[in-house]
Design a protein around this motif. Sequence first.
Motif, PDB file in Angstrom:
ATOM      1  N   ASP A 226      -1.968  29.402 -13.058  1.00 36.91           N
ATOM      2  CA  ASP A 226      -1.944  28.190 -13.881  1.00 36.91           C
ATOM      3  C   ASP A 226      -0.550  27.583 -13.865  1.00 36.91           C
ATOM      4  O   ASP A 226       0.428  28.244 -14.209  1.00 36.91           O
ATOM      5  CB  ASP A 226      -2.323  28.508 -15.324  1.00 36.91           C
ATOM      6  N   ILE A 227      -0.495  26.316 -13.460  1.00 37.51           N
ATOM      7  CA  ILE A 227       0.756  25.552 -13.500  1.00 37.51           C
ATOM      8  C   ILE A 227       0.615  24.478 -14.572  1.00 37.51           C
ATOM      9  O   ILE A 227      -0.303  23.662 -14.523  1.00 37.51           O
ATOM     10  CB  ILE A 227       1.054  24.893 -12.139  1.00 37.51           C
ATOM     11  N   HIS A 228       1.506  24.495 -15.536  1.00 36.03           N
ATOM     12  CA  HIS A 228       1.493  23.496 -16.604  1.00 36.03           C
ATOM     13  C   HIS A 228       2.503  22.416 -16.231  1.00 36.03           C
ATOM     14  O   HIS A 228       3.689  22.690 -16.045  1.00 36.03           O
ATOM     15  CB  HIS A 228       1.848  24.158 -17.929  1.00 36.03           C
ATOM     16  N   ASP A 229       2.024  21.178 -16.128  1.00 41.40           N
ATOM     17  CA  ASP A 229       2.872  20.117 -15.589  1.00 41.40           C
ATOM     18  C   ASP A 229       2.611  18.818 -16.331  1.00 41.40           C
ATOM     19  O   ASP A 229       1.609  18.658 -17.045  1.00 41.40           O
ATOM     20  CB  ASP A 229       2.574  19.944 -14.097  1.00 41.40           C
TER      21      ASP A 229
ATOM     22  N   LEU B 235       4.676  40.391  -8.349  1.00 39.29           N
ATOM     23  CA  LEU B 235       4.838  41.111  -9.611  1.00 39.29           C
ATOM     24  C   LEU B 235       6.314  41.240  -9.981  1.00 39.29           C
ATOM     25  O   LEU B 235       6.693  41.089 -11.145  1.00 39.29           O
ATOM     26  CB  LEU B 235       4.190  42.487  -9.517  1.00 39.29           C
ATOM     27  N   LYS B 236       7.146  41.512  -8.992  1.00 42.16           N
ATOM     28  CA  LYS B 236       8.581  41.614  -9.254  1.00 42.16           C
ATOM     29  C   LYS B 236       9.138  40.271  -9.728  1.00 42.16           C
ATOM     30  O   LYS B 236       9.955  40.208 -10.663  1.00 42.16           O
ATOM     31  CB  LYS B 236       9.315  42.074  -8.001  1.00 42.16           C
ATOM     32  N   ALA B 237       8.702  39.183  -9.094  1.00 39.07           N
ATOM     33  CA  ALA B 237       9.193  37.856  -9.472  1.00 39.07           C
ATOM     34  C   ALA B 237       8.758  37.485 -10.884  1.00 39.07           C
ATOM     35  O   ALA B 237       9.507  36.841 -11.625  1.00 39.07           O
ATOM     36  CB  ALA B 237       8.691  36.813  -8.472  1.00 39.07           C
ATOM     37  N   ILE B 238       7.553  37.900 -11.284  1.00 36.15           N
ATOM     38  CA  ILE B 238       7.100  37.650 -12.656  1.00 36.15           C
ATOM     39  C   ILE B 238       7.962  38.434 -13.638  1.00 36.15           C
ATOM     40  O   ILE B 238       8.363  37.918 -14.686  1.00 36.15           O
ATOM     41  CB  ILE B 238       5.616  38.019 -12.808  1.00 36.15           C
ATOM     42  N   CYS B 239       8.253  39.675 -13.327  1.00 36.70           N
ATOM     43  CA  CYS B 239       9.121  40.483 -14.197  1.00 36.70           C
ATOM     44  C   CYS B 239      10.516  39.878 -14.319  1.00 36.70           C
ATOM     45  O   CYS B 239      11.179  40.017 -15.356  1.00 36.70           O
ATOM     46  CB  CYS B 239       9.218  41.906 -13.658  1.00 36.70           C
TER      47      CYS B 239
ATOM     48  N   CYS C  54       7.506  31.712 -12.783  1.00 38.22           N
ATOM     49  CA  CYS C  54       7.353  31.428 -14.207  1.00 38.22           C
ATOM     50  C   CYS C  54       5.993  30.852 -14.592  1.00 38.22           C
ATOM     51  O   CYS C  54       5.837  30.286 -15.667  1.00 38.22           O
ATOM     52  CB  CYS C  54       8.457  30.480 -14.672  1.00 38.22           C
ATOM     53  N   TYR C  55       4.988  31.000 -13.727  1.00 31.21           N
ATOM     54  CA  TYR C  55       3.655  30.484 -14.040  1.00 31.21           C
ATOM     55  C   TYR C  55       2.747  31.631 -14.442  1.00 31.21           C
ATOM     56  O   TYR C  55       3.020  32.794 -14.155  1.00 31.21           O
ATOM     57  CB  TYR C  55       3.088  29.726 -12.841  1.00 31.21           C
ATOM     58  N   ASP C  56       1.655  31.311 -15.112  1.00 32.93           N
ATOM     59  CA  ASP C  56       0.720  32.334 -15.567  1.00 32.93           C
ATOM     60  C   ASP C  56      -0.169  32.754 -14.409  1.00 32.93           C
ATOM     61  O   ASP C  56      -0.840  31.920 -13.785  1.00 32.93           O
ATOM     62  CB  ASP C  56      -0.146  31.788 -16.703  1.00 32.93           C
ATOM     63  N   VAL C  57      -0.206  34.059 -14.119  1.00 33.53           N
ATOM     64  CA  VAL C  57      -1.000  34.583 -13.020  1.00 33.53           C
ATOM     65  C   VAL C  57      -1.910  35.681 -13.555  1.00 33.53           C
ATOM     66  O   VAL C  57      -1.450  36.596 -14.253  1.00 33.53           O
ATOM     67  CB  VAL C  57      -0.120  35.159 -11.891  1.00 33.53           C
ATOM     68  N   TYR C  58      -3.202  35.576 -13.219  1.00 36.62           N
ATOM     69  CA  TYR C  58      -4.201  36.554 -13.651  1.00 36.62           C
ATOM     70  C   TYR C  58      -4.846  37.165 -12.409  1.00 36.62           C
ATOM     71  O   TYR C  58      -5.242  36.449 -11.491  1.00 36.62           O
ATOM     72  CB  TYR C  58      -5.277  35.894 -14.511  1.00 36.62           C
ATOM     73  N   PHE C  59      -4.954  38.494 -12.400  1.00 35.21           N
ATOM     74  CA  PHE C  59      -5.625  39.206 -11.320  1.00 35.21           C
ATOM     75  C   PHE C  59      -6.938  39.749 -11.871  1.00 35.21           C
ATOM     76  O   PHE C  59      -6.941  40.536 -12.832  1.00 35.21           O
ATOM     77  CB  PHE C  59      -4.757  40.360 -10.811  1.00 35.21           C
TER      78      PHE C  59
ATOM     79  N   THR D 128     -12.315  43.741 -14.363  1.00 29.53           N
ATOM     80  CA  THR D 128     -11.107  43.823 -15.180  1.00 29.53           C
ATOM     81  C   THR D 128     -10.258  42.578 -14.991  1.00 29.53           C
ATOM     82  O   THR D 128     -10.341  41.899 -13.958  1.00 29.53           O
ATOM     83  CB  THR D 128     -10.279  45.064 -14.816  1.00 29.53           C
ATOM     84  N   ILE D 129      -9.420  42.300 -15.973  1.00 28.66           N
ATOM     85  CA  ILE D 129      -8.444  41.208 -15.897  1.00 28.66           C
ATOM     86  C   ILE D 129      -7.071  41.807 -16.176  1.00 28.66           C
ATOM     87  O   ILE D 129      -6.872  42.492 -17.195  1.00 28.66           O
ATOM     88  CB  ILE D 129      -8.746  40.101 -16.918  1.00 28.66           C
ATOM     89  N   PHE D 130      -6.124  41.540 -15.293  1.00 25.34           N
ATOM     90  CA  PHE D 130      -4.785  42.100 -15.403  1.00 25.34           C
ATOM     91  C   PHE D 130      -3.777  40.964 -15.407  1.00 25.34           C
ATOM     92  O   PHE D 130      -3.797  40.086 -14.536  1.00 25.34           O
ATOM     93  CB  PHE D 130      -4.522  43.041 -14.220  1.00 25.34           C
ATOM     94  N   HIS D 131      -2.897  40.979 -16.395  1.00 27.11           N
ATOM     95  CA  HIS D 131      -1.917  39.899 -16.520  1.00 27.11           C
ATOM     96  C   HIS D 131      -0.567  40.461 -16.931  1.00 27.11           C
ATOM     97  O   HIS D 131      -0.431  41.074 -18.003  1.00 27.11           O
ATOM     98  CB  HIS D 131      -2.377  38.883 -17.566  1.00 27.11           C
ATOM     99  N   VAL D 132       0.442  40.280 -16.089  1.00 24.22           N
ATOM    100  CA  VAL D 132       1.825  40.613 -16.437  1.00 24.22           C
ATOM    101  C   VAL D 132       2.451  39.354 -17.018  1.00 24.22           C
ATOM    102  O   VAL D 132       2.547  38.331 -16.333  1.00 24.22           O
ATOM    103  CB  VAL D 132       2.612  41.092 -15.204  1.00 24.22           C
ATOM    104  N   TYR D 133       2.868  39.411 -18.281  1.00 22.48           N
ATOM    105  CA  TYR D 133       3.409  38.191 -18.882  1.00 22.48           C
ATOM    106  C   TYR D 133       4.910  38.058 -18.672  1.00 22.48           C
ATOM    107  O   TYR D 133       5.418  36.944 -18.554  1.00 22.48           O
ATOM    108  CB  TYR D 133       3.028  38.057 -20.355  1.00 22.48           C
ATOM    109  N   ASP D 134       5.643  39.131 -18.602  1.00 23.21           N
ATOM    110  CA  ASP D 134       7.064  39.117 -18.235  1.00 23.21           C
ATOM    111  C   ASP D 134       7.538  40.565 -18.205  1.00 23.21           C
ATOM    112  O   ASP D 134       6.715  41.489 -18.158  1.00 23.21           O
ATOM    113  CB  ASP D 134       7.912  38.245 -19.174  1.00 23.21           C
ATOM    114  N   ASP D 135       8.848  40.781 -18.250  1.00 23.60           N
ATOM    115  CA  ASP D 135       9.365  42.147 -18.143  1.00 23.60           C
ATOM    116  C   ASP D 135       8.981  43.027 -19.324  1.00 23.60           C
ATOM    117  O   ASP D 135       9.044  44.250 -19.234  1.00 23.60           O
ATOM    118  CB  ASP D 135      10.889  42.120 -18.010  1.00 23.60           C
ATOM    119  N   ARG D 136       8.565  42.407 -20.415  1.00 24.09           N
ATOM    120  CA  ARG D 136       8.231  43.215 -21.589  1.00 24.09           C
ATOM    121  C   ARG D 136       6.919  43.969 -21.437  1.00 24.09           C
ATOM    122  O   ARG D 136       6.804  45.101 -21.901  1.00 24.09           O
ATOM    123  CB  ARG D 136       8.162  42.324 -22.839  1.00 24.09           C
TER     124      ARG D 136
END
Length: 215
Positions: free
Chosen positions: A74-77, A141-145, A156-161, A168-176
């Motif tokens: 998802d790109i918010h623009d 995944l590294k770039a999202i972290c 910096c965009y939202d990515v869902y696997f 299943t749905i897997f989402h890394v939101y940031d390094d946290r």
Amino acid sequence: MQLNDFMHENYRNLQLRLPLFYSWDIGIRFELGVDWKKEYDYPNNPYVVGCYKRAITLFEALHAPNEEIFVVMDIHDFKNGRNLKRKLKNFPRYINKSLLFRVKHEALPFIYPEDDEEERFITHRFTLQCKTSDFNYMPLLKAICNKDLGLKPYFCYDVYFININRKTIFHVYDDRGCDLLATSPNAIKDIYHKHNDWILDYDRAEIDKVFNTTL
């Protein structure tokens, strides 16, 4: 299979938007970054390497190389799309180039309607159905972290696997941390047990309740 059909069949009434964990009854929230120190302002420091390891380990536990997945970005623009072309340059580097023609696009109402300026924005959703092995997931995944750590490259965009077979749905939101959703506790019970010490303590009590019947 279309993404919308998959979601309607398996995750009815769930919107792919943050925060996923609090929008679905069956899920796990994992902690990725631990023991951060202010001197960790350089690439591949112990904190960020730990983030990478956990994100990649969880991804690989959920997505076998030959399994079919949806990769959703998802790109918010701005509604005039003035930044979209520049932003899209970041996505193709992670995809097998022969599959770019498969990427589907849809324009959605701005994904965060609580924003006071929602009328100025739009969400562009790009979806690719492919095998796990077709997608260069490790650097993504590294770039999202990296995105909130001042490190490059960052994404910096939202990515869902979404694993089509495992549902299943897997989402890394940031390094946290990251969210993992499933249609039943049994689908991710193995992950719950194997990586139990990575579960975010703040939400652990609620997560444990979901899996108590499968212990």
